[in-house]
Design a protein around this motif. Structure first.
Motif, mmCIF file in Angstrom:
data_model
loop_
_atom_site.group_PDB
_atom_site.id
_atom_site.type_symbol
_atom_site.label_atom_id
_atom_site.label_comp_id
_atom_site.label_asym_id
_atom_site.label_seq_id
_atom_site.Cartn_x
_atom_site.Cartn_y
_atom_site.Cartn_z
ATOM 1 N N LEU A 107 2.584 10.766 -0.731
ATOM 2 C CA LEU A 107 1.814 9.524 -0.790
ATOM 3 C C LEU A 107 0.888 9.463 -1.993
ATOM 4 C CD1 LEU A 107 1.129 6.952 1.004
ATOM 5 C CD2 LEU A 107 -0.832 8.272 1.786
ATOM 6 N N THR A 108 0.062 10.491 -2.179
ATOM 7 C CA THR A 108 -0.920 10.445 -3.258
ATOM 8 C C THR A 108 -0.242 10.429 -4.630
ATOM 9 O OG1 THR A 108 -1.125 12.861 -3.106
ATOM 10 C CG2 THR A 108 -2.726 11.540 -1.904
ATOM 11 N N GLU A 109 0.875 11.129 -4.750
ATOM 12 C CA GLU A 109 1.613 11.144 -6.021
ATOM 13 C C GLU A 109 2.170 9.761 -6.330
ATOM 14 O OE1 GLU A 109 5.935 12.805 -7.152
ATOM 15 O OE2 GLU A 109 4.483 14.389 -6.652
ATOM 16 N N ALA A 110 2.745 9.112 -5.326
ATOM 17 C CA ALA A 110 3.305 7.778 -5.526
ATOM 18 C C ALA A 110 2.223 6.778 -5.912
ATOM 19 C CB ALA A 110 4.028 7.320 -4.268
ATOM 20 N N PHE A 111 1.077 6.835 -5.246
ATOM 21 C CA PHE A 111 -0.015 5.914 -5.573
ATOM 22 C C PHE A 111 -0.520 6.150 -6.992
ATOM 23 C CE2 PHE A 111 -1.582 5.199 -0.919
ATOM 24 C CZ PHE A 111 -0.483 4.387 -0.686
ATOM 25 N N ALA A 112 -0.691 7.414 -7.362
ATOM 26 C CA ALA A 112 -1.212 7.726 -8.691
ATOM 27 C C ALA A 112 -0.263 7.272 -9.797
ATOM 28 C CB ALA A 112 -1.481 9.226 -8.805
ATOM 29 N N ASN A 113 1.039 7.291 -9.529
ATOM 30 C CA ASN A 113 2.025 6.899 -10.537
ATOM 31 C C ASN A 113 2.225 5.393 -10.641
ATOM 32 O OD1 ASN A 113 2.528 9.549 -11.270
ATOM 33 N ND2 ASN A 113 4.238 9.790 -9.841
ATOM 34 N N HIS A 114 1.624 4.639 -9.721
ATOM 35 C CA HIS A 114 1.798 3.180 -9.726
ATOM 36 C C HIS A 114 0.448 2.505 -9.503
ATOM 37 C CE1 HIS A 114 5.844 4.707 -8.795
ATOM 38 N NE2 HIS A 114 6.276 3.631 -9.415
ATOM 39 N N PRO A 115 -0.428 2.558 -10.501
ATOM 40 C CA PRO A 115 -1.718 1.868 -10.357
ATOM 41 C C PRO A 115 -1.524 0.352 -10.424
ATOM 42 C CG PRO A 115 -1.465 2.703 -12.588
ATOM 43 C CD PRO A 115 -0.286 3.226 -11.809
ATOM 44 N N GLY A 116 -2.528 -0.365 -10.016
ATOM 45 C CA GLY A 116 -2.451 -1.820 -10.069
ATOM 46 C C GLY A 116 -2.164 -2.424 -8.712
ATOM 47 N N PRO A 117 -1.869 -3.726 -8.671
ATOM 48 C CA PRO A 117 -1.597 -4.411 -7.394
ATOM 49 C C PRO A 117 -0.497 -3.699 -6.618
ATOM 50 C CG PRO A 117 -1.761 -6.001 -9.183
ATOM 51 C CD PRO A 117 -1.762 -4.644 -9.824
ATOM 52 N N ALA A 118 -0.646 -3.658 -5.298
ATOM 53 C CA ALA A 118 0.317 -2.926 -4.482
ATOM 54 C C ALA A 118 0.280 -3.450 -3.063
ATOM 55 C CB ALA A 118 0.007 -1.428 -4.502
ATOM 56 N N ALA A 119 1.248 -2.987 -2.275
ATOM 57 C CA ALA A 119 1.294 -3.283 -0.844
ATOM 58 C C ALA A 119 1.878 -2.078 -0.130
ATOM 59 C CB ALA A 119 2.134 -4.522 -0.570
ATOM 60 N N PHE A 120 1.524 -1.969 1.148
ATOM 61 C CA PHE A 120 2.051 -0.872 1.964
ATOM 62 C C PHE A 120 2.640 -1.460 3.230
ATOM 63 C CE2 PHE A 120 2.429 3.000 4.316
ATOM 64 C CZ PHE A 120 2.533 3.987 3.348
ATOM 65 N N LEU A 121 3.862 -1.026 3.560
ATOM 66 C CA LEU A 121 4.584 -1.532 4.721
ATOM 67 C C LEU A 121 4.678 -0.451 5.787
ATOM 68 C CD1 LEU A 121 6.401 -3.619 6.178
ATOM 69 C CD2 LEU A 121 8.321 -2.732 4.817
ATOM 70 N N ILE A 122 4.192 -0.786 6.987
ATOM 71 C CA ILE A 122 4.214 0.114 8.136
ATOM 72 C C ILE A 122 5.136 -0.469 9.196
ATOM 73 C CG2 ILE A 122 2.843 1.164 9.978
ATOM 74 C CD1 ILE A 122 2.030 2.271 7.350
ATOM 75 N N GLU A 127 -0.806 2.550 13.920
ATOM 76 C CA GLU A 127 -2.150 2.167 13.505
ATOM 77 C C GLU A 127 -2.811 3.268 12.676
ATOM 78 O OE1 GLU A 127 -2.709 3.680 17.806
ATOM 79 O OE2 GLU A 127 -1.163 2.708 16.592
ATOM 80 N N THR A 128 -2.528 4.523 12.997
ATOM 81 C CA THR A 128 -3.081 5.628 12.218
ATOM 82 C C THR A 128 -2.501 5.629 10.808
ATOM 83 O OG1 THR A 128 -3.240 6.922 14.249
ATOM 84 C CG2 THR A 128 -3.466 8.115 12.185
ATOM 85 N N ALA A 129 -1.188 5.411 10.704
ATOM 86 C CA ALA A 129 -0.535 5.368 9.395
ATOM 87 C C ALA A 129 -1.108 4.248 8.538
ATOM 88 C CB ALA A 129 0.970 5.183 9.578
ATOM 89 N N ALA A 130 -1.337 3.077 9.139
ATOM 90 C CA ALA A 130 -1.881 1.946 8.383
ATOM 91 C C ALA A 130 -3.264 2.253 7.841
ATOM 92 C CB ALA A 130 -1.924 0.706 9.279
ATOM 93 N N ILE A 131 -4.113 2.833 8.671
ATOM 94 C CA ILE A 131 -5.475 3.141 8.254
ATOM 95 C C ILE A 131 -5.480 4.259 7.206
ATOM 96 C CG2 ILE A 131 -7.693 4.045 9.048
ATOM 97 C CD1 ILE A 131 -7.019 2.695 11.784
ATOM 98 N N ALA A 132 -4.668 5.295 7.423
ATOM 99 C CA ALA A 132 -4.630 6.418 6.491
ATOM 100 C C ALA A 132 -4.098 5.993 5.123
ATOM 101 C CB ALA A 132 -3.761 7.538 7.067
ATOM 102 N N ALA A 133 -3.025 5.209 5.109
ATOM 103 C CA ALA A 133 -2.446 4.770 3.836
ATOM 104 C C ALA A 133 -3.421 3.887 3.072
ATOM 105 C CB ALA A 133 -1.141 4.023 4.096
ATOM 106 N N THR A 134 -4.103 2.997 3.773
ATOM 107 C CA THR A 134 -5.078 2.126 3.113
ATOM 108 C C THR A 134 -6.215 2.933 2.515
ATOM 109 O OG1 THR A 134 -4.550 0.312 4.632
ATOM 110 C CG2 THR A 134 -6.620 0.164 3.426
ATOM 111 N N ALA A 135 -6.737 3.894 3.276
ATOM 112 C CA ALA A 135 -7.826 4.723 2.768
ATOM 113 C C ALA A 135 -7.389 5.519 1.542
ATOM 114 C CB ALA A 135 -8.322 5.659 3.867
ATOM 115 N N ALA A 136 -6.152 6.046 1.577
ATOM 116 C CA ALA A 136 -5.654 6.813 0.433
ATOM 117 C C ALA A 136 -5.531 5.937 -0.803
ATOM 118 C CB ALA A 136 -4.305 7.442 0.789
ATOM 119 N N TRP A 137 -5.001 4.699 -0.635
ATOM 120 C CA TRP A 137 -4.854 3.813 -1.798
ATOM 121 C C TRP A 137 -6.219 3.441 -2.360
ATOM 122 C CZ3 TRP A 137 -6.223 -0.882 -3.751
ATOM 123 C CH2 TRP A 137 -5.492 -1.337 -4.851
#
Length: 248
Positions: free
Chosen positions: A182-197, A230-240
């Motif tokens: 997750l953190t690697e993918a986010f770091a390699n794609h800065p800017g506007p984004a979305a996460f699908l759960i 719900e945990t995945a949604a909150i965790a992914a948002t916090a990481a981004w």
């Protein structure tokens, strides 16, 4: 020496209103919000109430014309400028009442710009009460000091979401079969984004294949543990927010 009172008063209640705010703007309050201010918070004439409309920042408003079931608030000073919101969308399958409410609440607290419900085949819920979800967004914003609300979109089917997805916005999705850290993918794609759960049961094979085939989709792994939706949604948002948002 007498201390200067805090401005705005720390005890001032906060309230979301639909009226666009500005200096001298008068807002009439009735219904449940009026009951909250008059009966619960015991607002008196000349007391300050903090207002926000999602567009104009936060304003200190002075109470006047207080009656049993309604009152008037007059904006006297802007206390916070309009909020800058990170361009992050949270797309999530509907899940059981209570858990989807939690996602809405935490999405607002964490600074999500848009909350997009997505209907998938394994979802145990196929309808959402958007008014109830909006109320949770409002309550969270009132309590955590936000001056903007996440946009709450109408629910769409997964195939429609993929068909109409905007170019240039990566669509990260939690894939139980594996993906980039997750953190690697986010770091390699800065800017506007979305996460699908996905829903409690995850995406079915056909859905997963359709998402992976989309040019903007990026499968990611949330680690070795299985997380509730719900945990995945909150965790992914916090990481981004930590990597690309306003937590940096």
């Amino acid at each position: 020496m007498t201390a200067t009172p805090a401005w705005p008063p720390q005890s001032a209640p906060r309230l979301h209103v639909e009226t666009q705010l500005g200096e001298g703007v008068v807002v009439s309050i009735d219904g449940n919000p009026a009951h909250y201010l008059i009966a619960v918070m015991r607002v008196k004439p000349d007391d300050i109430v903090l207002l926000f409309d999602g567009r104009s920042g936060e304003w200190a408003a002075r109470a006047r014309d207080i009656r049993k079931r309604d009152l008037v608030l007059e904006c006297v000073e802007q206390t916070k400028p309009p909020e800058t919101v990170p361009d992050f969308w949270l797309c999530c399958a509907p899940i059981k009442k209570g858990r989807i409410d939690l996602i809405a609440e935490k999405a607002c607290e964490l600074g999500v710009a848009k909350l997009q419900p997505v209907l998938t085949r394994r979802a145990v819920v196929d309808k959402l009460n958007l008014d109830r979800l909006h109320a949770h967004l409002v309550e969270a914003a009132e309590q955590c000091g936000r001056t903007a609300l996440p946009e709450l979109a109408a629910m769409v089917k997964l195939d429609a979401l993929l068909r109409d997805w905007p170019q240039g916005r990566p669509l990260f999705f939690a894939d139980e079969t594996g993906g980039a850290p997750l953190t690697e993918a986010f770091a390699n794609h800065p800017g506007p984004a979305a996460f699908l759960i996905g829903p409690e049961g995850g995406f079915d094979p056909a859905e997963r294949a359709a998402i992976r085939a989309h040019p903007q989709a990026l499968p990611v792994s949330l680690g070795s543990r299985i997380l509730r939706a719900e945990t995945a949604a909150i965790a992914a948002t916090a990481a981004w927010m930590t990597i690309n948002g306003d937590w940096k």
